[in-house]
Scaffold this active site. Sequence first.
Site, mmCIF file in Angstrom:
data_model
loop_
_atom_site.group_PDB
_atom_site.id
_atom_site.type_symbol
_atom_site.label_atom_id
_atom_site.label_comp_id
_atom_site.label_asym_id
_atom_site.label_seq_id
_atom_site.Cartn_x
_atom_site.Cartn_y
_atom_site.Cartn_z
ATOM 1 N N HIS A 108 0.839 -1.206 0.000
ATOM 2 C CA HIS A 108 0.000 0.000 0.000
ATOM 3 C C HIS A 108 0.873 1.256 0.000
ATOM 4 C CE1 HIS A 108 -3.068 -2.933 1.404
ATOM 5 N NE2 HIS A 108 -3.870 -2.161 0.669
ATOM 6 N N HIS A 138 0.957 1.658 -5.652
ATOM 7 C CA HIS A 138 -0.437 1.182 -5.628
ATOM 8 C C HIS A 138 -1.392 2.342 -5.892
ATOM 9 C CE1 HIS A 138 -4.197 -0.571 -4.321
ATOM 10 N NE2 HIS A 138 -4.289 0.316 -3.311
ATOM 11 N N HIS A 187 -6.070 7.851 -1.752
ATOM 12 C CA HIS A 187 -6.949 6.959 -0.982
ATOM 13 C C HIS A 187 -6.207 6.108 0.046
ATOM 14 C CE1 HIS A 187 -5.534 3.663 -3.530
ATOM 15 N NE2 HIS A 187 -6.154 2.833 -2.693
ATOM 16 N N ASP A 188 -4.888 5.956 -0.027
ATOM 17 C CA ASP A 188 -4.127 5.167 0.947
ATOM 18 C C ASP A 188 -2.981 5.964 1.570
ATOM 19 O OD1 ASP A 188 -5.402 2.741 1.304
ATOM 20 O OD2 ASP A 188 -4.510 1.838 -0.477
ATOM 21 N N ASP A 216 -9.432 -0.100 -6.908
ATOM 22 C CA ASP A 216 -8.573 -0.474 -5.792
ATOM 23 C C ASP A 216 -8.034 -1.896 -5.945
ATOM 24 O OD1 ASP A 216 -7.243 -0.052 -3.423
ATOM 25 O OD2 ASP A 216 -8.970 -0.423 -2.134
#
Length: 824
Positions: free
Chosen positions: A565, A569, A605-606, A716
Amino acid sequence: MGSELREEDVEMFLLNNSDFLENWIKKHATPELIHKIKSLDVLAPPTFNTSARNSITSNMFKNYVDGMVRQRKRSLVNREKLLAMNESELFMELIRDIASELDVNVLCHKILRNVSVLTGSDRGSLFLVRGSKENRYLVSKLFDVTENSTLEESLHTEATEIKIPFGRGIVGAVASTKEIINIKDAYADPRFNKDIDKKTGYQTHSILCMPIQNHDSEIIGVAQIINKITGNHEFEEQDVEVFRKYLMFCGIGITNAQLFEMSVQEYKRNKLLLNLARGVFEEQQNLENLVQKIMLDAQELLQCERCSVYLIDDTLDAPKDHRIDASGTQNETNNEKTINDIVFLKAFDNYAKDGDNIHIQSATELTQSKNAEIARYVAFHEAHLCIADLELDGRFGKGPVTDDDGFCTRSMLCMPVYNSEGKITAVTQLINKLNGSPFNDSDVNIIEAFSIFTGLGIHNCQMYENACRLMAKQTVALEVLSFHASAGQEETERLAVQSEIRSGDELKLYTYEFNDLLLSDDETLQSVICMFKESGLIQKYRIPMEVMCRWTCSVKKNYRPVTYHNWRHAFNVTQTMFTMLFTGQLLPVFSDLEMLGMLVACLCHDLDHRGTNNAFQVKVETPLAMLYSTSVMEHHHFDHSIMILNSEGNNIFQSLSPDEYRKVIKQLEFCILSTDLALYFRKRGDFKKMLDAGRKDFKQQSDKDLLKAMMMTACDVAAITKPWEIQKEVAQLVANEFFEQGDVEKTQLGETPIAMMDRDKKDELPKMQVGFIDAICLPVYELFSNLWPTLKPMYSGCKENRENWNQLAESQTTQKPSTEPTGS
């Protein structure tokens, strides 16, 4: 006249003594007396309804509390008229005289004056019981009361009262045995103290001494009359009987008066404590102001000359071998707690003569002060200290305790103050009552209750100050983090130059088979700029190229170097969203602002992922888990996104209108939170129901939000749709990150991780991949494929990878068990 009975007097007496009165009437009253009482209806329940009682009692209580008691001046009935009364009339006069009197001092004075008239005695004294059951004694409340003496002349204060232990002397013997003592010749009785006559010059002939008992037959006092003024100065049986009957009612009157006095005092104390509590919890922002209020309230409560509050330093809990003691010497060898381990952070003093001026003691004063030494002693022993005479006590040195300013400490009450956790945070010290008497048990009880509020107030105020300091530290930390997390000028300028070189087609950004492994880190940054440029977002929303480049570099910088992550990614998820919008032809469904929000959400998002999932965060109770109750990491990713946007030179939304800004931030939060797989299953069911219902135009905002949520999940997990070589390598990265979390759960938590995170079950990876594809991936790609054929390559890639993983799983089941050591 003595036989005239006023109904309000009778009612006041009956409010507290009706049961006793009824019993007495049955045993002793004459028929005439019973007839007289019935004619007044004083015992009939309908006469005194509840509301009337409450009204009369409440008003009287309020008057006593407010100091508005009206003292009625009544002349005593002379001796001849009292002696002329029959039993009924005498009884009524007794009721009338004591029924409405609730002041203990006045009541006792009335008793002795009336007894002097009734018995023909020259003078009388009254002693009340004090002390505990184990150590009871008598104090002289009123002494040498004559028929004509005033209350002020006869009343003994705490400073002048005489204390007589039970069993000592005539009065003590009566208190101890509850027997009547009638001495006809005082000098012939060995219990009589002749020295008193020598000092006063008064000649004592006879003494009649009786116990005063309450309704439980407990001794509450002793009454004594001296020298009958007629005849041979001896008290006859008739005098004894009159005295006994009178004291029977007086015992109840005294008990009620004492109870009423206690109620008034308790009411006043409770009112002061409530005012204190209100003030304490109103003042939460400044510790010194709070302590000042506490000290002034304490002095008002106990009426003392001086009040001090010592705040204990947090070093009380520091390792003992590293503390500095009160003399400044480091204690390195003694591991036992000593008084010198008690360190005061601050000490506040207030003198009653100085008004509201609070003095803060210096370090030198704290070191040299005898009072500070006593406060340290109390904190060390964790128990209050009540000293009647500090000089006689001897525990803290000899001689008068006098400060440099000439203040002399005589008596002291010192009380530890605890917080809600039971830890001593301060010591309250009260010195020298204004009336000169020492502090008593009642004062101890008051200050003990007072200290509860004080401890809570100090604790809350300290917590507030600590919270303010933590907020300040957090602000500083965010400023530092913002500076260091933001990309540098050199990096930003280099990307701005490089981003002019390659196109999206050249970088293969429009293909479902995109492989980021072929790109360097700089090329991934260029690709992000390229996607935003070729989507027209930079031009439409007037994003300065320098800001766009700095923001992109800052986002990359804020991804940790975890196994999966990470930045790569996030970059792949963004590229997949770009491809679905353009190659998959979903662009017409969304506005440009929505496309901007979705691409930004994919890239962020991460952010700051730690390589562990939400369940792990909750299990080990990390600070993140304490901040967020659900979707722990997803909420953190969103907050981190906002932090970067708020950093100087990173706000790519700076040219948006306020309304556009609110919408894009709301969409950014929604899309990032949608990547939580715990929410995915419910939303996928809703999405399928929506499609089955024929709603495929996505004109309703709720339908469009469901589509966005499904697209975020599809992007994702999009690595599952890539060509087999890419998918196999990415799957191993995911597995390795899971295994790392599992290793921590084994070694640090002592738990067995789930199969997908258990390194000992790494050979089951193909089988677990098939399960993952069936449960999460295939359903969403199938829905998209049926809805938009342009997205079918993702569904096909996913199916093909499932077959490959399934073949690996089947081949492993036919192979013999590996002899390789577990975990190798």
